[in-house]
Motif scaffolding. Sequence first.
Motif, PDB file in Angstrom:
ATOM      1  N   LYS A 150      -4.726  13.386  20.319  1.00 22.07           N
ATOM      2  CA  LYS A 150      -4.178  14.754  20.286  1.00 22.07           C
ATOM      3  C   LYS A 150      -4.282  15.476  21.624  1.00 22.07           C
ATOM      4  O   LYS A 150      -3.700  16.553  21.785  1.00 22.07           O
ATOM      5  N   SER A 151      -5.059  14.959  22.584  1.00 19.41           N
ATOM      6  CA  SER A 151      -5.172  15.474  23.955  1.00 19.41           C
ATOM      7  C   SER A 151      -5.422  16.985  24.022  1.00 19.41           C
ATOM      8  O   SER A 151      -4.673  17.729  24.652  1.00 19.41           O
ATOM      9  N   PRO A 152      -6.501  17.475  23.384  1.00 17.33           N
ATOM     10  CA  PRO A 152      -6.778  18.914  23.404  1.00 17.33           C
ATOM     11  C   PRO A 152      -7.426  19.364  24.714  1.00 17.33           C
ATOM     12  O   PRO A 152      -7.982  18.561  25.471  1.00 17.33           O
ATOM     13  N   SER A 153      -7.382  20.665  24.968  1.00 13.98           N
ATOM     14  CA  SER A 153      -8.176  21.297  26.019  1.00 13.98           C
ATOM     15  C   SER A 153      -9.456  21.844  25.380  1.00 13.98           C
ATOM     16  O   SER A 153      -9.581  21.889  24.145  1.00 13.98           O
ATOM     17  N   SER A 174      -9.013  20.328  30.607  1.00 14.10           N
ATOM     18  CA  SER A 174      -7.590  20.617  30.453  1.00 14.10           C
ATOM     19  C   SER A 174      -6.886  19.371  29.937  1.00 14.10           C
ATOM     20  O   SER A 174      -6.783  18.373  30.650  1.00 14.10           O
ATOM     21  N   GLY A 175      -6.448  19.420  28.679  1.00 17.14           N
ATOM     22  CA  GLY A 175      -5.754  18.296  28.066  1.00 17.14           C
ATOM     23  C   GLY A 175      -4.252  18.393  28.247  1.00 17.14           C
ATOM     24  O   GLY A 175      -3.734  19.337  28.856  1.00 17.14           O
ATOM     25  N   GLY A 176      -3.552  17.413  27.681  1.00 14.00           N
ATOM     26  CA  GLY A 176      -2.115  17.341  27.878  1.00 14.00           C
ATOM     27  C   GLY A 176      -1.283  17.988  26.788  1.00 14.00           C
ATOM     28  O   GLY A 176      -0.054  18.069  26.906  1.00 14.00           O
ATOM     29  N   SER A 177      -1.914  18.462  25.707  1.00 13.27           N
ATOM     30  CA  SER A 177      -1.160  19.044  24.595  1.00 13.27           C
ATOM     31  C   SER A 177      -1.349  20.556  24.562  1.00 13.27           C
ATOM     32  O   SER A 177      -2.023  21.134  25.414  1.00 13.27           O
ATOM     33  N   ASP A 178      -0.765  21.199  23.543  1.00 10.20           N
ATOM     34  CA  ASP A 178      -0.927  22.650  23.411  1.00 10.20           C
ATOM     35  C   ASP A 178      -2.120  23.018  22.529  1.00 10.20           C
ATOM     36  O   ASP A 178      -2.315  24.196  22.215  1.00 10.20           O
ATOM     37  N   LEU A 179      -2.947  22.027  22.138  1.00 12.15           N
ATOM     38  CA  LEU A 179      -4.149  22.305  21.355  1.00 12.15           C
ATOM     39  C   LEU A 179      -5.306  22.691  22.269  1.00 12.15           C
ATOM     40  O   LEU A 179      -5.493  22.106  23.346  1.00 12.15           O
TER      41      LEU A 179
END
Length: 465
Positions: A150-153, A174-179
């Motif tokens: 899910k690539s969360p921040s 800092s992840g790659g998704s909008d989560l």
Amino acid sequence: MDACIIGPPPVKIGGRSYRSVHFTGIFGSGMSALAQYLRFQGIAVSGSDRLLGSDDTVSMQGMLEELGCAVVDQDGSGVNADIGAVCVSTAIEESNPDIAVARALSIPIVHRSDLLAAIIGSKRTIAVAGTSGKSTVTAMIFELLTACGKSPSLISGAPLRRLERQGLIGNAFSGGSDLLVVEADESDGTLVKYFPEFTVVLNISKDHKEIGEIKGLFERLLSQSTWTAVNADDPVLAALPATVGFGRSSSASWRPDDEQLSATSVRLFRNGIEYHLPFPGGHNLENLRAALCVCEHLGCEGLVLAAAVRDFEGAARRFAVTETAQNVYVVDDFAHNPAKIAAAVGAARGLSGRIIAVYQPHGFGPTRFLKDEYIATFRAVFQRDDSLYLLPIYYAGGTAQRDISSEDIIEGLGPVSFNAQAVKDRDELLTALKADARPGDCVLVMGARDPSLSSLVRKVTDLFG
């Protein structure tokens, strides 16, 4: 997981846009997380701290500087006309030199919570609230979602050990998704500014504020969220409206099929899958229920979750166990209120029949507010042959009324079956521990806020090889 700095847009706070932010008190756990997060987004960051130059903060300073943060003395010199805004927390007093210069230059002063609220509003945010367990559950949800692709921040109040191993400070990513997974702290009442998409509330007990006031804060946060989950086993929380109640209670809509506690881990069984968490204590079963409830809702698959639970590394200073050459267990734990102390002592009973507890109360106001609860908890959790050593109250500076001491708590205990004493300093503590601890004992060091506690734990560990 690579944390990369990606390029600006400015951060928007209260309708205004800023391309640079100065953090007063940048070494604080919440402030350093926000500073890193802004750097990951390409915002120019500077900061000051009254602990600059301390051996206990040199590592933090170095890592912030590696990210491109300019760290200076807290004398106002870091605030100039190029600064877009000065960010402060509730702990920063109006007399602070940074604030004086900002006012003289008409630079906006924004509260930490307003910056976090702006970031929360820009993402599909999962807010983790509760008076105990927030950092662990925030870490757990972040790690489980990451394992599930899910690539969360992340913006947390405690470093994650997994991120620390990757060379990061560990409390922001800092992840790659909008989560985005955030820890929503209730201590200064500012969480009512947050409008997350998802909120989970873990528990409620007297801490910083009375239970009724905290309940009102949590109720407001829940009402400002789209999907909500509360601990149905907590009688106060169970009465609050929520999308899902998790727990063992018959009223819970999310329930485990079975659970097991062992000396060093816990197991939860649900839908034919075993979730084996390598941390002890009933409170960690509660933490696991909360994290699984959220991650299942976000579409994580059970077997992938199970593998991630088994590999969970935890948050820094959350029941970190070292077994020494002399067969004495040394446990480092962030416990700093009566409920957390009771949970940590309960978990330590799985390691040893005899507990030697060290606690450093943090702040004169919180200690005064919780004095009676401390006394009741110490009487309840310690047994004959245990020891309790209270260090002097941690003072972080400022204008606090210093009218209570650790000696007052020991006196309030009255006659007890265990050894209880206030020590005047850490040298006296180490001498007492050396004489007191025997093979098989558990030395449990507890306390919050003071960055030198990790150094103390190392000294305690060195005592026993």
